[in-house]
Enzyme design. Sequence first.
Site, PDB file in Angstrom:
ATOM      1  N   CYS A   1      -0.925  -5.430 -15.420  1.00 39.29           N
ATOM      2  CA  CYS A   1      -1.119  -4.237 -14.592  1.00 39.29           C
ATOM      3  C   CYS A   1      -0.401  -4.379 -13.255  1.00 39.29           C
ATOM      4  CB  CYS A   1      -2.596  -3.935 -14.410  1.00 39.29           C
ATOM      5  SG  CYS A   1      -3.527  -5.287 -13.713  1.00 39.29           S
TER       6      CYS A   1
ATOM      7  N   HIS B   1       0.831  -1.199   0.000  1.00 36.44           N
ATOM      8  CA  HIS B   1       0.000   0.000   0.000  1.00 36.44           C
ATOM      9  C   HIS B   1       0.868   1.254   0.000  1.00 36.44           C
ATOM     10  CE1 HIS B   1      -2.359   3.216   1.949  1.00 36.44           C
ATOM     11  NE2 HIS B   1      -3.341   2.729   1.215  1.00 36.44           N
TER      12      HIS B   1
HETATM   13  C1  PEP Z   1      -1.320  -7.671  -8.975  1.00 37.10           C
HETATM   14  O1  PEP Z   1      -1.569  -8.601  -8.222  1.00 37.10           O
HETATM   15  O2  PEP Z   1      -0.332  -7.639  -9.739  1.00 37.10           O
HETATM   16  C2  PEP Z   1      -2.217  -6.503  -9.011  1.00 37.10           C
HETATM   17  C3  PEP Z   1      -2.060  -5.565  -9.915  1.00 37.10           C
HETATM   18  O3  PEP Z   1      -3.167  -6.417  -8.033  1.00 37.10           O
HETATM   19  P1  PEP Z   1      -2.872  -5.942  -6.516  1.00 37.10           P
HETATM   20  O4  PEP Z   1      -1.468  -5.436  -6.479  1.00 37.10           O
HETATM   21  O5  PEP Z   1      -3.867  -4.908  -6.204  1.00 37.10           O
HETATM   22  O6  PEP Z   1      -3.076  -7.224  -5.770  1.00 37.10           O
END
Ligand code: PEP
Length: 773
Positions: free
Chosen positions: A725, A398
């Site tokens: 992403c 975070h």
């Molecule tokens: C990931 O897991 O790569 C992602 C983009 O989702 P998060 O980081 O929110 O788990």
Amino acid sequence: MHTLWLADIGADDLARVGGKAASLGELTGAGLPVPSAFVVSAGTYRSFIEDTGIETALFEAVDIDSDDSAALAGAAERAQELILETAVPANVREDVLAAYDELGDGAVAVRSSATAEDLPDASFAGQQDTYLNVERADLLDRVKECWASLFTQRAIYYRNEQGFAHDAVDIAVVVQEMVDAEKSGVLFTSHPSTGAPTAIVEAAWGLGEAVVSGTVSPDNYVLDRESAEVTDVTVAEKRVMCVRGEDGRTVERSVPDEKRDAQVLEESELRRLIELGDRVEAHYDCPQDVEWAMRDGELYLLQSRPITTIDDAEPAVGTGASADGGAMQSPPDEVRLSGIGSSPGKVSGTVRIVDKLDNLDKVEQGDIIVTEMTTPDMVPAMKRAAGIVTDQGGMTSHAAIVSRELGVPAVVGTDDATERLRDGQTVTINGEMGTVEVGEPESAASDDAGSGDGAAPVDASASGSTAPPTEQGHSPVKPMTGTEVKVNVSIPEAAERAAATGADGVGLLRIEHMILSTDKTPTRYVEDHGERAYVDEIVEGVRGVAEAFYPRPVRVRTLDAPSDEFRQLQGGEDEPAEHNPMLGYRGIRRSLDRPDEFELELRAFARLYELGYDNVELMLPLVTDAEDVLRAKSMMQAAGIDPEKRDWGVMIETPASALGIEELCETGIDFASFGTNDLTQYTLAVDRNNTNVADRFSELHPAVLELMGQVIGTCREHDVATSICGQAASKPEMVQFLVDEGVSSISANIDAVRDVQHEVKRVEQRLLLESVR
Ligand code: PEP
Ligand code: MG
């Protein structure tokens, strides 16, 4: 009179020549060395549409319901066609060409200058349409293209939204001598964060595009304006430069070996830049961000705009320093911590140890938050902070995600910063190197001593990166790529900053940060405020981003937060206490298990579609198999979302979803997006937030790449788009791998978008070359 010379224009001429030309005219009038230019006036555009008889058809064409995206696309096409296909009257043609001949016979830059600069679309259009190296034969076509840029889909949409009449905005065009620069760059006349009288110069070889687009790491010079002394010089390795190619176009070239590591600016040239900065700043009476160029020893000013990032908040150092007398004097290196540099920038400030939610108020503007791990409730305090240091977490925690979006330097995963640092101490953190030192480094102490600001950004581009210019909206030259390059957004406040990167859309909008920042679990929020308010909360958060990007697509992910994050909020006592939350009740699993809450999220999507945000796409997190997806799909239908009509898809974050991609494609998804943060942790069994095993966390591990390669291949057979992403999208090696494999888009963090665009372009060019050899 169809054209005007810059020398005859001033700031009051905005209605006649638009914002950009008025400002260049103002600078010329102040005796500053602006390259010569003339302006095709706004009145000329107006008489062009009137005299040629296209006016009525033009404004009728754009009189549409802009929430109807097909109508909007049709209107933009029709309006632009009307302008581009209508001949310029002979008298205008003659005047423009005569002015060109008077200017000289070299290539020119042709730049839009809209008259309603305060209207976001108009300034957007104005920034977009700049044509470099234009020859006489193409000049009138380029002028018409600038005129036509008043009628892009986005411009039409915003004028309709904001109730501006289409015929109330005009556009002028600046035609300016091109400066074939030998060296160029950017000058901040005062410190871009503190406003202190410290000038910062970035410089590289060749044309300025290389600096403003981030293709090259420029040299960085820090100067004390009062003593005119150079206090810091960082000479970067400059591998490429932009120059004018044989056909007149701007091309990238390798920098000759002997110039790569050579310092671009001599002291005498730096002093001339400072003098120029003094004059511009004195003229406008506020700090400026200036684009400059040098040719044959002559210095030119290409553009100047106010610096908007100066933090004018009250200094915060007093309270903390006196509370801990003497801490300020601690010598550097007394304590030196290291962690992961997760948001670039170097900054000094006062330590605020934050160990529980109720003492967030003590974080003042410019403080450095030191905490075990940030939580969504801390976002308001994180916005006030100059820097962030955590004990725990990795690049995808975070703290790392939010600080990057806020542009606040951060070091995460130091293990014991909360134990080794004390409240009130002054520390200097380096968000690139991942270091925290007690005290201020010498250069910061002298540079910023006069500013009185507790937060002293030491080096606006510690990494030698070009973040400041692009963040401040220098018309960056965006490389054209076949693979789309998008941006990730987690906090709606970052929307404008993200949109300004020129990304092709949002590849991941995480909604959990919107919900968690209410400080209540979804259940508690609904109990306290009702279902409607919960839906509105999501609609409003997403809407800001969808609007900033419209009509570029925005991929919105349904809720995905682990239960330990929910447990810290009001109502958290009713959340499950899980032994291993990352493997537990999160993502689609939670949503399918709580259909009432999931339905409210889906209702928010339905509402956004009703409001006309047809650029919103729906993405499901942490799916395991087709059954998860089919259950979610039928809930979408029940909520009034037509999966045939809307773009929707899944994240590929579990090895099971990668191995079962064929079945997932058969559920009717439009896209599959790699969440490599999770895909890596689940493939390698390495907790992404556990610093003890951080050295084992590698998205480039062959097992992860094997899964990704298979997914892309299968998706291509099924005509399903693929994307990434996760944090790894910012790594050049990952970009190379994915473009080679044929991924459809790449979504990176705000600070990495420009580098990724260039990396994608390089790989695509190599693939093209290989295909013809
Ligand atoms: C990931 O897991 O790569 C992602 C983009 O989702 P998060 O980081 O929110 O788990
Ligand atoms: Mg994930």
